[in-house]
Each structure stands twice: as structure tokens, then as C-alpha cells.
Design a protein around this motif. Structure first.
Motif, PDB file in Angstrom:
ATOM      1  N   GLU A 140      -1.946   7.505   1.944  1.00 29.29           N
ATOM      2  CA  GLU A 140      -2.422   6.290   1.279  1.00 29.29           C
ATOM      3  C   GLU A 140      -2.588   5.160   2.297  1.00 29.29           C
ATOM      4  OE1 GLU A 140      -3.870   4.490  -2.111  1.00 29.29           O
ATOM      5  OE2 GLU A 140      -3.029   6.518  -2.006  1.00 29.29           O
ATOM      6  N   VAL A 141      -1.624   5.017   3.195  1.00 28.80           N
ATOM      7  CA  VAL A 141      -1.713   3.971   4.217  1.00 28.80           C
ATOM      8  C   VAL A 141      -2.863   4.266   5.176  1.00 28.80           C
ATOM      9  CG1 VAL A 141      -0.499   2.815   6.102  1.00 28.80           C
ATOM     10  CG2 VAL A 141       0.753   3.477   4.041  1.00 28.80           C
ATOM     11  N   ILE A 195       0.840  -1.202   0.000  1.00 34.81           N
ATOM     12  CA  ILE A 195       0.000   0.000   0.000  1.00 34.81           C
ATOM     13  C   ILE A 195       0.874   1.251   0.000  1.00 34.81           C
ATOM     14  CG2 ILE A 195      -1.680   1.308   1.358  1.00 34.81           C
ATOM     15  CD1 ILE A 195      -2.611  -1.506   2.417  1.00 34.81           C
ATOM     16  N   ALA A 196       1.941   1.226   0.799  1.00 34.70           N
ATOM     17  CA  ALA A 196       2.854   2.369   0.842  1.00 34.70           C
ATOM     18  C   ALA A 196       3.525   2.576  -0.510  1.00 34.70           C
ATOM     19  CB  ALA A 196       3.905   2.152   1.936  1.00 34.70           C
ATOM     20  N   ARG A 197       3.854   1.491  -1.188  1.00 30.95           N
ATOM     21  CA  ARG A 197       4.474   1.610  -2.515  1.00 30.95           C
ATOM     22  C   ARG A 197       3.497   2.189  -3.525  1.00 30.95           C
ATOM     23  NH1 ARG A 197       7.965  -4.102  -2.734  1.00 30.95           N
ATOM     24  NH2 ARG A 197       9.756  -3.308  -1.517  1.00 30.95           N
ATOM     25  N   VAL A 198       2.222   1.829  -3.396  1.00 29.68           N
ATOM     26  CA  VAL A 198       1.203   2.438  -4.259  1.00 29.68           C
ATOM     27  C   VAL A 198       1.178   3.947  -4.026  1.00 29.68           C
ATOM     28  CG1 VAL A 198      -1.278   2.648  -4.677  1.00 29.68           C
ATOM     29  CG2 VAL A 198      -0.237   0.387  -4.453  1.00 29.68           C
ATOM     30  N   GLY A 199       1.233   4.344  -2.752  1.00 27.27           N
ATOM     31  CA  GLY A 199       1.267   5.763  -2.437  1.00 27.27           C
ATOM     32  C   GLY A 199       2.490   6.455  -3.009  1.00 27.27           C
ATOM     33  N   LEU A 200       3.624   5.752  -3.000  1.00 31.98           N
ATOM     34  CA  LEU A 200       4.851   6.310  -3.561  1.00 31.98           C
ATOM     35  C   LEU A 200       4.696   6.555  -5.060  1.00 31.98           C
ATOM     36  CD1 LEU A 200       7.851   7.094  -3.307  1.00 31.98           C
ATOM     37  CD2 LEU A 200       8.407   4.690  -3.746  1.00 31.98           C
ATOM     38  N   GLY A 210      -6.846  13.420   3.528  1.00 32.98           N
ATOM     39  CA  GLY A 210      -5.715  13.024   2.689  1.00 32.98           C
ATOM     40  C   GLY A 210      -5.531  13.946   1.495  1.00 32.98           C
ATOM     41  N   ALA A 211      -6.610  14.148   0.723  1.00 31.96           N
ATOM     42  CA  ALA A 211      -6.516  14.979  -0.475  1.00 31.96           C
ATOM     43  C   ALA A 211      -6.165  16.420  -0.125  1.00 31.96           C
ATOM     44  CB  ALA A 211      -7.838  14.931  -1.241  1.00 31.96           C
ATOM     45  N   ALA A 212      -6.778  16.943   0.955  1.00 32.75           N
ATOM     46  CA  ALA A 212      -6.490  18.319   1.367  1.00 32.75           C
ATOM     47  C   ALA A 212      -5.039  18.464   1.811  1.00 32.75           C
ATOM     48  CB  ALA A 212      -7.432  18.731   2.492  1.00 32.75           C
ATOM     49  N   SER A 213      -4.552  17.491   2.569  1.00 32.52           N
ATOM     50  CA  SER A 213      -3.175  17.534   3.054  1.00 32.52           C
ATOM     51  C   SER A 213      -2.187  17.466   1.899  1.00 32.52           C
ATOM     52  CB  SER A 213      -2.930  16.383   4.036  1.00 32.52           C
ATOM     53  OG  SER A 213      -1.597  16.405   4.503  1.00 32.52           O
ATOM     54  N   GLU A 214      -2.464  16.605   0.912  1.00 39.51           N
ATOM     55  CA  GLU A 214      -1.579  16.489  -0.246  1.00 39.51           C
ATOM     56  C   GLU A 214      -1.545  17.789  -1.038  1.00 39.51           C
ATOM     57  OE1 GLU A 214      -2.706  13.139  -2.577  1.00 39.51           O
ATOM     58  OE2 GLU A 214      -2.672  11.759  -0.869  1.00 39.51           O
ATOM     59  N   ALA A 215      -2.721  18.388  -1.260  1.00 32.86           N
ATOM     60  CA  ALA A 215      -2.779  19.637  -2.026  1.00 32.86           C
ATOM     61  C   ALA A 215      -2.027  20.754  -1.313  1.00 32.86           C
ATOM     62  CB  ALA A 215      -4.247  20.035  -2.242  1.00 32.86           C
ATOM     63  N   LEU A 216      -2.209  20.853  -0.004  1.00 35.85           N
ATOM     64  CA  LEU A 216      -1.524  21.888   0.761  1.00 35.85           C
ATOM     65  C   LEU A 216      -0.018  21.653   0.812  1.00 35.85           C
ATOM     66  CD1 LEU A 216      -4.030  22.355   3.730  1.00 35.85           C
ATOM     67  CD2 LEU A 216      -3.391  24.090   2.052  1.00 35.85           C
ATOM     68  N   THR A 217       0.380  20.401   0.940  1.00 33.77           N
ATOM     69  CA  THR A 217       1.812  20.084   0.976  1.00 33.77           C
ATOM     70  C   THR A 217       2.491  20.503  -0.307  1.00 33.77           C
ATOM     71  OG1 THR A 217       1.459  18.211   2.472  1.00 33.77           O
ATOM     72  CG2 THR A 217       3.504  18.229   1.208  1.00 33.77           C
ATOM     73  N   GLN A 218       1.830  20.233  -1.437  1.00 27.86           N
ATOM     74  CA  GLN A 218       2.387  20.623  -2.732  1.00 27.86           C
ATOM     75  C   GLN A 218       2.431  22.143  -2.864  1.00 27.86           C
ATOM     76  OE1 GLN A 218       3.866  18.821  -4.788  1.00 27.86           O
ATOM     77  NE2 GLN A 218       3.447  19.248  -6.925  1.00 27.86           N
ATOM     78  N   ARG A 219       1.407  22.810  -2.371  1.00 25.35           N
ATOM     79  CA  ARG A 219       1.308  24.264  -2.512  1.00 25.35           C
ATOM     80  C   ARG A 219       2.268  24.992  -1.575  1.00 25.35           C
ATOM     81  NH1 ARG A 219      -4.216  25.966  -0.794  1.00 25.35           N
ATOM     82  NH2 ARG A 219      -4.741  24.332  -2.292  1.00 25.35           N
ATOM     83  N   LEU A 220       2.374  24.503  -0.332  1.00 28.15           N
ATOM     84  CA  LEU A 220       3.169  25.192   0.683  1.00 28.15           C
ATOM     85  C   LEU A 220       4.619  24.735   0.716  1.00 28.15           C
ATOM     86  CD1 LEU A 220       0.566  25.036   3.617  1.00 28.15           C
ATOM     87  CD2 LEU A 220       1.002  26.966   2.086  1.00 28.15           C
ATOM     88  N   GLY A 221       4.877  23.533   0.209  1.00 22.80           N
ATOM     89  CA  GLY A 221       6.236  23.001   0.267  1.00 22.80           C
ATOM     90  C   GLY A 221       6.599  22.453   1.627  1.00 22.80           C
ATOM     91  N   ARG A 222       5.587  22.150   2.444  1.00 22.22           N
ATOM     92  CA  ARG A 222       5.813  21.596   3.784  1.00 22.22           C
ATOM     93  C   ARG A 222       4.524  20.923   4.248  1.00 22.22           C
ATOM     94  NH1 ARG A 222       2.865  24.853   6.993  1.00 22.22           N
ATOM     95  NH2 ARG A 222       2.615  27.045   6.405  1.00 22.22           N
ATOM     96  N   VAL A 223       4.610  20.226   5.380  1.00 18.67           N
ATOM     97  CA  VAL A 223       3.431  19.584   5.943  1.00 18.67           C
ATOM     98  C   VAL A 223       2.506  20.658   6.517  1.00 18.67           C
ATOM     99  CG1 VAL A 223       2.588  17.946   7.653  1.00 18.67           C
ATOM    100  CG2 VAL A 223       4.748  17.504   6.470  1.00 18.67           C
ATOM    101  N   PRO A 224       1.236  20.662   6.155  1.00 17.70           N
ATOM    102  CA  PRO A 224       0.326  21.699   6.642  1.00 17.70           C
ATOM    103  C   PRO A 224      -0.053  21.496   8.106  1.00 17.70           C
ATOM    104  CG  PRO A 224      -0.903  20.096   5.365  1.00 17.70           C
ATOM    105  CD  PRO A 224       0.562  19.736   5.226  1.00 17.70           C
TER     106      PRO A 224
END
Length: 255
Positions: A92-93, A61-66, A118-132
Motif C-alpha cells: 500500500e505504501v 497510508i500504512a494504516r489504510v494498508g493494515l 502489489g496485487a500479485a504479491s498479496e495473492a501469493l503471500t496469502q496462498r503460500l503463507g510467506r513472502v513470494p
């Protein structure tokens, strides 16, 4: 670890983006990137062991996320791939546990918010360049901060397993119970937790300090080797390291 690791891997994503979808080199480069970053998936899979799921399943599952992180990462945004991949793979996990492994009753409202984290965290991480932060996630979702915080905590309401249960997978005789395995913490846990806490602070460091930290702790270079490469004295390198580490410690642990 395969290949050269995942340090400074962002230029490969720039090369990947420049290749057309039907270019054979694109498939080969994509596979090379995934192969180099597989240790990230393994570290995160180990972080979630002991929650009632088989490690091999968690690893897949983690590899799928990767793979998802590799395919979605945009090098032009400016964030590092590792800073984007870690929360993406963890998301993903966590989705797997959310969808298949609730063991404690969680209110429907929190489940609904949790399903969107998950989706919100991923979008913010990409936008902010860090963990939200939780507050930033709440603003992104248009939800109450208290509910988002509770939803984040509710992620721990996964499958439970008996401490007296054995580690047998059904095909082999039982050898020991879960209780027998307690007492030692997986050393890689600290790697992921420390990275999540310090990654935004590393990104804010001046280039020279960040370069010296990378050479010392990621490339395992001695202070003298760093000094030779940068054209300065070993004493200067030592002073910079001491000052930078003290600054990171004070920022990460203000209390």
C-alpha cells in the motif's frame, strides 16, 4: 503498543469470520484487531521515511494498508496474519510512491509491471503463507523474470529531496537540514527486514522449537521460565535455542 500485541492473533480472525456482517460484535472485534496491530503500520511507515514524504502521511497510508490486510486475511488458508499483513501494508505504501512520487524516469513497461506487483504479491503471500520470490511473482504475472526484477528495483525511483533542505513543514521555522540527520539508522528497519527474511524459515520449524523461540524473543521470557512452563530443564531450553538459532542463521545466510 496497544492491547496484547499481535502474537497469536489468528484465533480472533476465526471468531470474526463466524460473525454476521450486521452483528455489533463483529465491528467491535474488527476494531480490536486493528488496534492491536497498529504497531505493524508504524514500523513500516518508518521504513519509508526519508524519501520525500511526511511521516504522518506515510503512517496514515500504512494504516489504510493494515485495514485492507485485516479485511482480506483468510485464517483458513493457514498462513500467519503478520506474514500476510507485512507485504500488504508495504504494498500500500509503495503504491502511494508509485502513483505520486516518481522522481527518476522509469520505462513504461516497468511501470506497468510495477503497478501489478502489489496485487500479485498479496495473492501469493496469502496462498503460500510467506513472502513470494521474484521468480514466483514473474510466474504469477506471466512476465519475464528479468523485467520483474527490474520492476522491483524500480520501486526505489521515488521522490528525491535535497540534503540541504530543512525539516520544516511550512508551519514551523526550519531547524535542521536532511544532511544533519544522517549517520544513524532507524532501529525498526532491521525488525521488518529481518522478519521478511526469517518468517518463512520460522514457519517451517517444528512446533516445539518455534514455541520456544516465541516465548524467548516475543514474550521476553527467561530460559528458566520457559523450562518451568514446558516441564524441562533450563539446560535443555538453552540447547534448543542455540541449535535453532544456528539453523536459522545457516538457512538465512547460506553464504
Amino acid at each position: 503498543m496497544t492491547g496484547e500485541g499481535y502474537d497469536n492473533i489468528e484465533p480472533l480472525f476465526t471468531e470474526l469470520a463466524a460473525l454476521s456482517a450486521d452483528d455489533p460484535q463483529r465491528r467491535m472485534l474488527r476494531e480490536q484487531i486493528i488496534s492491536r496491530c497498529l504497531p505493524v503500520a508504524e514500523h513500516i511507515a518508518r521504513k519509508f521515511t526519508g524519501r520525500g514524504e511526511n511521516f504522518d502521511d506515510l503512517l496514515q497510508i500504512a494504516r489504510v494498508g493494515l485495514v485492507v490486510a485485516v479485511d482480506r486475511f483468510d485464517p483458513d488458508v493457514g498462513s500467519t496474519f503478520l506474514g500476510y499483513a507485512v507485504p500488504t501494508v508495504m504494498g500500500e505504501v509503495r503504491r502511494h510512491f508509485r502513483d505520486h512520487a516518481w522522481a527518476v524516469r522509469v520505462p513504461r513497461r516497468l511501470k506497468e509491471i510495477q503497478s501489478r506487483l502489489g496485487a500479485a504479491s498479496e495473492a501469493l503471500t496469502q496462498r503460500l503463507g510467506r513472502v513470494p520470490t521474484a521468480r514466483e511473482i514473474a510466474a504469477e504475472l506471466g512476465s519475464d523474470l528479468a523485467e520483474v526484477t527490474q520492476a522491483l528495483i524500480a520501486r526505489n525511483a521515488y521522490q528525491t529531496s535535497s540534503l540541504d533542505g530543512s525539516d520544516s513543514d511550512g508551519d514551523t521555522p526550519p531547524t535542521r537540514s536532511a544532511l544533519d540527520t544522517l549517520g544513524a539508522e532507524e532501529p525498526q528497519f532491521e525488525v521488518i527486514d529481518s522478519y521478511l527474511a526469517v518468517a518463512p524459515l520460522l514457519g517451517a520449524l517444528p512446533d516445539r522449537e518455534r514455541t520456544i523461540l516465541t516465548m524467548r524473543f516475543y514474550r521476553s521470557m527467561s530460559q528458566q521460565e520457559i523450562a518451568d512452563q514446558l516441564g524441562c530443564s533450563q539446560m535443555q531450553v538453552s540447547r534448543i535455542l542455540t541449535k535453532t538459532l544456528r539453523t536459522l542463521r545457516d538457512q538465512a545466510l547460506p553464504d
